[in-house]
Every structure is written in structure tokens, then in C-alpha cells.
Design a protein around this motif. Structure first.
Motif, PDB file in Angstrom:
ATOM      1  N   GLN A  23      50.613  34.796  42.972  1.00  0.00           N
ATOM      2  CA  GLN A  23      50.673  34.812  41.506  1.00  0.00           C
ATOM      3  C   GLN A  23      49.446  34.137  40.896  1.00  0.00           C
ATOM      4  OE1 GLN A  23      53.032  36.447  39.573  1.00  0.00           O
ATOM      5  NE2 GLN A  23      51.507  36.049  38.006  1.00  0.00           N
ATOM      6  N   LYS A  24      49.001  33.028  41.460  1.00  0.00           N
ATOM      7  CA  LYS A  24      47.816  32.340  40.946  1.00  0.00           C
ATOM      8  C   LYS A  24      46.579  33.213  41.055  1.00  0.00           C
ATOM      9  CE  LYS A  24      49.126  27.518  41.610  1.00  0.00           C
ATOM     10  NZ  LYS A  24      48.831  26.276  42.369  1.00  0.00           N
ATOM     11  N   SER A  25      46.422  33.894  42.178  1.00  0.00           N
ATOM     12  CA  SER A  25      45.248  34.748  42.329  1.00  0.00           C
ATOM     13  C   SER A  25      45.308  35.932  41.360  1.00  0.00           C
ATOM     14  CB  SER A  25      45.078  35.218  43.774  1.00  0.00           C
ATOM     15  OG  SER A  25      46.121  36.062  44.170  1.00  0.00           O
ATOM     16  N   ARG A  30      43.415  38.372  36.195  1.00  0.00           N
ATOM     17  CA  ARG A  30      43.712  38.835  34.835  1.00  0.00           C
ATOM     18  C   ARG A  30      42.926  38.054  33.786  1.00  0.00           C
ATOM     19  NH1 ARG A  30      50.220  39.733  35.453  1.00  0.00           N
ATOM     20  NH2 ARG A  30      50.097  41.821  36.349  1.00  0.00           N
ATOM     21  N   GLU A  31      42.750  36.736  33.994  1.00  0.00           N
ATOM     22  CA  GLU A  31      41.969  35.921  33.057  1.00  0.00           C
ATOM     23  C   GLU A  31      40.525  36.406  32.988  1.00  0.00           C
ATOM     24  OE1 GLU A  31      42.314  31.841  34.285  1.00  0.00           O
ATOM     25  OE2 GLU A  31      44.459  31.792  33.883  1.00  0.00           O
ATOM     26  N   LYS A  32      39.935  36.616  34.155  1.00  0.00           N
ATOM     27  CA  LYS A  32      38.549  37.085  34.176  1.00  0.00           C
ATOM     28  C   LYS A  32      38.436  38.484  33.586  1.00  0.00           C
ATOM     29  CE  LYS A  32      36.472  34.241  37.619  1.00  0.00           C
ATOM     30  NZ  LYS A  32      35.334  34.180  38.489  1.00  0.00           N
ATOM     31  N   GLU A  42      37.759  37.756  42.479  1.00  0.00           N
ATOM     32  CA  GLU A  42      39.174  37.445  42.250  1.00  0.00           C
ATOM     33  C   GLU A  42      40.067  38.595  42.712  1.00  0.00           C
ATOM     34  OE1 GLU A  42      40.287  34.519  41.573  1.00  0.00           O
ATOM     35  OE2 GLU A  42      38.297  33.724  41.176  1.00  0.00           O
ATOM     36  N   ALA A  43      39.615  39.810  42.506  1.00  0.00           N
ATOM     37  CA  ALA A  43      40.383  40.971  42.956  1.00  0.00           C
ATOM     38  C   ALA A  43      40.499  40.957  44.477  1.00  0.00           C
ATOM     39  CB  ALA A  43      39.728  42.260  42.481  1.00  0.00           C
ATOM     40  N   ASN A  75      51.049  45.747  41.558  1.00  0.00           N
ATOM     41  CA  ASN A  75      49.822  45.063  41.145  1.00  0.00           C
ATOM     42  C   ASN A  75      48.688  45.314  42.126  1.00  0.00           C
ATOM     43  OD1 ASN A  75      50.628  43.788  38.697  1.00  0.00           O
ATOM     44  ND2 ASN A  75      51.807  42.326  39.878  1.00  0.00           N
ATOM     45  N   LEU A  76      49.010  45.347  43.390  1.00  0.00           N
ATOM     46  CA  LEU A  76      48.009  45.611  44.418  1.00  0.00           C
ATOM     47  C   LEU A  76      47.390  46.991  44.226  1.00  0.00           C
ATOM     48  CD1 LEU A  76      46.628  44.694  47.030  1.00  0.00           C
ATOM     49  CD2 LEU A  76      48.595  45.553  48.286  1.00  0.00           C
ATOM     50  N   ILE A  77      48.205  47.986  43.998  1.00  0.00           N
ATOM     51  CA  ILE A  77      47.721  49.352  43.793  1.00  0.00           C
ATOM     52  C   ILE A  77      46.849  49.440  42.549  1.00  0.00           C
ATOM     53  CG2 ILE A  77      48.447  51.704  43.197  1.00  0.00           C
ATOM     54  CD1 ILE A  77      50.881  51.198  45.106  1.00  0.00           C
ATOM     55  N   LYS A  78      47.284  48.810  41.460  1.00  0.00           N
ATOM     56  CA  LYS A  78      46.503  48.828  40.221  1.00  0.00           C
ATOM     57  C   LYS A  78      45.120  48.219  40.422  1.00  0.00           C
ATOM     58  CE  LYS A  78      50.473  48.486  37.124  1.00  0.00           C
ATOM     59  NZ  LYS A  78      51.202  47.571  36.219  1.00  0.00           N
ATOM     60  N   ILE A  79      45.082  47.080  41.092  1.00  0.00           N
ATOM     61  CA  ILE A  79      43.793  46.398  41.296  1.00  0.00           C
ATOM     62  C   ILE A  79      42.923  47.181  42.256  1.00  0.00           C
ATOM     63  CG2 ILE A  79      42.720  44.318  42.254  1.00  0.00           C
ATOM     64  CD1 ILE A  79      45.039  42.739  40.959  1.00  0.00           C
ATOM     65  N   LEU A  80      43.500  47.716  43.312  1.00  0.00           N
ATOM     66  CA  LEU A  80      42.702  48.508  44.251  1.00  0.00           C
ATOM     67  C   LEU A  80      42.102  49.735  43.560  1.00  0.00           C
ATOM     68  CD1 LEU A  80      44.851  48.349  47.500  1.00  0.00           C
ATOM     69  CD2 LEU A  80      42.566  47.394  47.150  1.00  0.00           C
TER      70      LEU A  80
END
Length: 84
Positions: A23-25, A30-32, A42-43, A75-80
């Protein structure tokens, strides 16, 4: 009996810490992203931690609810998709 409870507390603490790390990562990513900063590092950290947690859950080393697994995978799929 007390040993079982202690062992269970250790497992729960381990699961909690791994989920907190994921969650922190995700939060740092998301902040960046919100500040339009470079998010590749971060991704990559999130992807690495999320994949590890999912692998442990699928092996049975880590107990997660179906909803927790679904949310992490989503979330993993979205970021990838964004970094590829």
C-alpha cells in the motif's frame, strides 16, 4: 496453546506488514503521478512488491481475501499498462 497464539500473531504481523508495504509503494506512486513527476521507479517498486505478495498468496504462504488479491492485481495491471 500459547505457542499457537504466538505463532498466529507472528503470521498476522507478517501479512499485515507485507500489505502495508504494498500500500505504501502504491501511495508513493500515486503521489508522484498526481504531481506529474517521474513515476517509473515507484511503479517498479510497487510492481515488485505486489508480485511478491500475490505469489506468496497463490502458494498459500500468505492468506489474503479474494478482494485483497483482486485489488492488488487490479492496481498491478493498471500500473503495468501505464509503464509499458
Amino acid at each position: 496453546m500459547n505457542e499457537d497464539i504466538i505463532g498466529l500473531n507472528v503470521v498476522i504481523g507478517s501479512v499485515s506488514q507485507e500489505l502495508i508495504d504494498v500500500q505504501k509503494s502504491l501511495d508513493r506512486y500515486r503521489e508522484k503521478q498526481a504531481r506529474k513527476e517521474a513515476v517509473d521507479d515507484e511503479a517498479a517498486v510497487f510492481v515488485q512488491k505486489a508480485e511478491l505478495v500475490i505469489e506468496k498468496a497463490e502458494r498459500g504462504d500468505l492468506v489474503l481475501t479474494e478482494d485483497q488479491k483482486r485489488r492488488i492485481k487490479s492496481n498491478l495491471i493498471k500500473i503495468l499498462n501505464k509503464i509499458n
